[in-house]
Design a protein around this motif. Structure first.
Motif, mmCIF file in Angstrom:
data_model
loop_
_atom_site.group_PDB
_atom_site.id
_atom_site.type_symbol
_atom_site.label_atom_id
_atom_site.label_comp_id
_atom_site.label_asym_id
_atom_site.label_seq_id
_atom_site.Cartn_x
_atom_site.Cartn_y
_atom_site.Cartn_z
ATOM 1 N N TRP A 300 -6.336 -8.984 3.416
ATOM 2 C CA TRP A 300 -5.603 -9.032 2.160
ATOM 3 C C TRP A 300 -6.356 -8.293 1.055
ATOM 4 O O TRP A 300 -5.748 -7.540 0.275
ATOM 5 N N ALA A 301 -7.663 -8.530 0.995
ATOM 6 C CA ALA A 301 -8.470 -7.881 -0.038
ATOM 7 C C ALA A 301 -8.429 -6.359 0.111
ATOM 8 O O ALA A 301 -8.283 -5.627 -0.878
ATOM 9 N N LEU A 302 -8.540 -5.874 1.350
ATOM 10 C CA LEU A 302 -8.489 -4.426 1.578
ATOM 11 C C LEU A 302 -7.132 -3.864 1.172
ATOM 12 O O LEU A 302 -7.040 -2.777 0.588
ATOM 13 N N ALA A 303 -6.051 -4.594 1.478
ATOM 14 C CA ALA A 303 -4.715 -4.121 1.129
ATOM 15 C C ALA A 303 -4.555 -3.971 -0.381
ATOM 16 O O ALA A 303 -3.954 -3.002 -0.869
ATOM 17 N N LEU A 304 -5.093 -4.916 -1.141
ATOM 18 C CA LEU A 304 -4.990 -4.845 -2.596
ATOM 19 C C LEU A 304 -5.872 -3.728 -3.159
ATOM 20 O O LEU A 304 -5.484 -3.049 -4.120
ATOM 21 N N LEU A 305 -7.048 -3.529 -2.565
ATOM 22 C CA LEU A 305 -7.966 -2.514 -3.067
ATOM 23 C C LEU A 305 -7.415 -1.104 -2.883
ATOM 24 O O LEU A 305 -7.660 -0.219 -3.709
ATOM 25 N N VAL A 306 -6.687 -0.873 -1.795
ATOM 26 C CA VAL A 306 -6.126 0.466 -1.555
ATOM 27 C C VAL A 306 -4.677 0.565 -2.032
ATOM 28 O O VAL A 306 -3.999 1.553 -1.763
ATOM 29 N N ARG A 307 -4.212 -0.493 -2.744
ATOM 30 C CA ARG A 307 -2.872 -0.499 -3.336
ATOM 31 C C ARG A 307 -1.776 -0.327 -2.292
ATOM 32 O O ARG A 307 -0.829 0.446 -2.466
ATOM 33 N N ARG A 308 -1.939 -1.074 -1.216
ATOM 34 C CA ARG A 308 -0.909 -1.104 -0.170
ATOM 35 C C ARG A 308 -0.560 -2.564 0.104
ATOM 36 O O ARG A 308 -1.001 -3.148 1.099
ATOM 37 N N PRO A 309 0.219 -3.188 -0.773
ATOM 38 C CA PRO A 309 0.524 -4.620 -0.602
ATOM 39 C C PRO A 309 1.242 -4.927 0.697
ATOM 40 O O PRO A 309 1.152 -6.046 1.212
ATOM 41 N N ILE A 348 -9.789 -0.704 9.835
ATOM 42 C CA ILE A 348 -10.231 0.687 9.973
ATOM 43 C C ILE A 348 -9.046 1.607 10.242
ATOM 44 O O ILE A 348 -8.969 2.719 9.716
ATOM 45 N N ALA A 349 -8.091 1.143 11.037
ATOM 46 C CA ALA A 349 -6.973 1.994 11.454
ATOM 47 C C ALA A 349 -6.042 2.337 10.305
ATOM 48 O O ALA A 349 -5.514 3.453 10.240
ATOM 49 N N ILE A 350 -5.812 1.404 9.372
ATOM 50 C CA ILE A 350 -4.790 1.637 8.350
ATOM 51 C C ILE A 350 -5.357 1.987 6.989
ATOM 52 O O ILE A 350 -4.586 2.329 6.080
ATOM 53 N N LEU A 351 -6.696 1.929 6.807
ATOM 54 C CA LEU A 351 -7.260 2.303 5.509
ATOM 55 C C LEU A 351 -7.030 3.788 5.252
ATOM 56 O O LEU A 351 -7.279 4.615 6.123
ATOM 57 N N PRO A 352 -6.595 4.150 4.066
ATOM 58 C CA PRO A 352 -6.368 5.567 3.766
ATOM 59 C C PRO A 352 -7.672 6.282 3.467
ATOM 60 O O PRO A 352 -8.750 5.695 3.480
#
Length: 398
Positions: A300-309, A348-352
């Motif tokens: 969840w934290a990674l999703a918010l940091l990369v602005r991909r809710p 790792i797979a979905i981080l931009p």
């Protein structure tokens, strides 16, 4: 009025040459890492070597664990299979067929399966490093994610004692990377690779069914490159799920015709144990439960940091599916680390590609927290703790 001679070219008072439009640059690089094939194989061997050593220590250390490992259970199941048959019912008993057949062919018993897991780990980790290189991860960020994923007891335990599960995780991980390239970066070839890899994952491990179901649910949540194209999301899902669905539909049809039980292959795998529902309240009442829940919170934290809710739903669906896989015995009791490894790998797979320095710093902190979570979870899993204690005793460190 000026009359031009016959055949003369017209005089242009202004340039009619259109400005050159720069081609659109890809969002990520797709070059291999390392560039030379020989260096890639050297890296894969170097990454596999530590796990080969651990597998050897496991084999030559008597009484390594107090209980049986998943590899021992797998070999016991393979020994009970009648390899002289070839009927439909027999084919169903092989499920998952890739893991079962490989276990029957790999010599050396648990040692052979441990080394085979290490051999798979080398190319898998090289692929994880390569995708971080392609996404332009800063070195410290890539290092943190690599340590979080691979440099912990949960990863080593799964690689050397749970060949089937790790095979499914590895194929699904590389498939998820290709799914991301297909949907987000419009790479059609990657889409076909993702579909085939997902099929192999589902045929390698019973838990692979869980991963594929989540892939089908979460694929529409990824940012769509083909915006404005009617039916694009549905076609994306069809491409990545078609190989798996066609394989299982074929098996279901054959079992319907010959056994009159189309889902016989699945009913032999699902074992419902109501006592496993006790895990749900433990997620919020015990330390071990929080450590199981923590990778989802990191997602969840990674999703918010990369602005991909939308990635929050991906992490949530994946976590819930893994828990239900545990309840229905698709994930064995003596397995450990499946949830952590899958959640970290999906991160790792979905981080931009890298964005701002502030976001990169915060993402690196989250990856560092994953390292702590992995080691804390290992010390709270009795089977892993026993395994670690036996290894250190074999090495004379205690």
């Amino acid at each position: 009025m000026t009359v031009l001679p016959t055949g003369a070219a017209p005089i242009h008072t202004e340039s009619t040459v259109l400005p050159r439009v720069a081609p659109r640059q890809p969002r990520v690089r797709l070059d291999a890492f390392p560039r030379k094939a020989s260096n890639r194989w050297l890296l894969r061997l170097a990454l596999a070597a530590p796990f080969v050593i651990i597998a050897l220590i496991e084999h030559f250390s008597s009484g390594l664990t107090s209980g049986t490992t998943v590899n021992q259970d797998l070999l016991a199941r393979v020994e009970q299979i009648d390899w002289t048959r070839a009927d439909v019912s027999w084919v169903g008993s092989l499920y998952p067929p890739i893991g079962t057949v490989l276990a029957s062919l790999i010599p050396g018993g648990t040692l052979g399966l441990g080394i085979a897991g290490a051999v798979v780990a080398g190319p898998f980790l090289q692929q994880m490093i390569e995708v971080m290189h392609q996404r332009r991860f800063p070195r410290i960020k890539a290092t943190a994610f690599f340590i979080a994923l691979a440099v912990n007891p949960l990863f080593a335990y799964t690689v050397t004692t749970n060949f089937e599960a790790f095979l499914g995780i590895a194929f699904f991980g590389v498939g998820a990377i290709n799914m991301f390239r297909f949907i987000v970066n419009r790479n059609t070839q990657a889409g076909f690779r993702a579909g085939l890899l997902f099929m192999v994952s589902a045929l390698s491990s019973t838990s692979g069914l869980v991963y594929i179901a989540v892939a089908g649910v979460t694929a529409p949540l990824l940012t769509l490159a083909r915006r404005g194209q009617r039916g694009a999301r549905a076609s994306n899902i069809l491409v990545i799920l078609f190989p798996t669905l066609s394989t299982f539909v074929t098996v279901f049809f054959l079992q319907l015709v010959f056994l009159h039980r189309p889902f016989a292959v699945l009913t032999t795998q699902f074992t419902y144990d109501p006592t496993r529902w006790a895990l749900f309240p433990q997620l919020v009442t015990t330390l071990n439960g929080f450590l199981i829940l923590a990778p989802m919170l990191s997602g969840w934290a990674l999703a918010l940091l990369v602005r991909r809710p939308g990635a929050i739903l991906i992490s949530t669906f994946l976590f819930v599916a893994l828990i239900f896989g545990y309840v229905f015995d698709l994930i064995p009791l003596n397995a450990a680390g499946n949830t952590f490894l899958i959640m970290t790998m999906m991160g790792i797979a979905i981080l931009p590609a890298a964005t701002t320095r502030r976001a990169t710093t915060l993402i690196t902190i989250v990856a560092g927290a994953q390292i702590i979570i992995a080691w804390a979870a290992a010390y709270n899993r009795p089977v892993v703790l026993d395994w670690m204690g036996s290894l250190t005793h074999a090495l004379g460190w205690n």
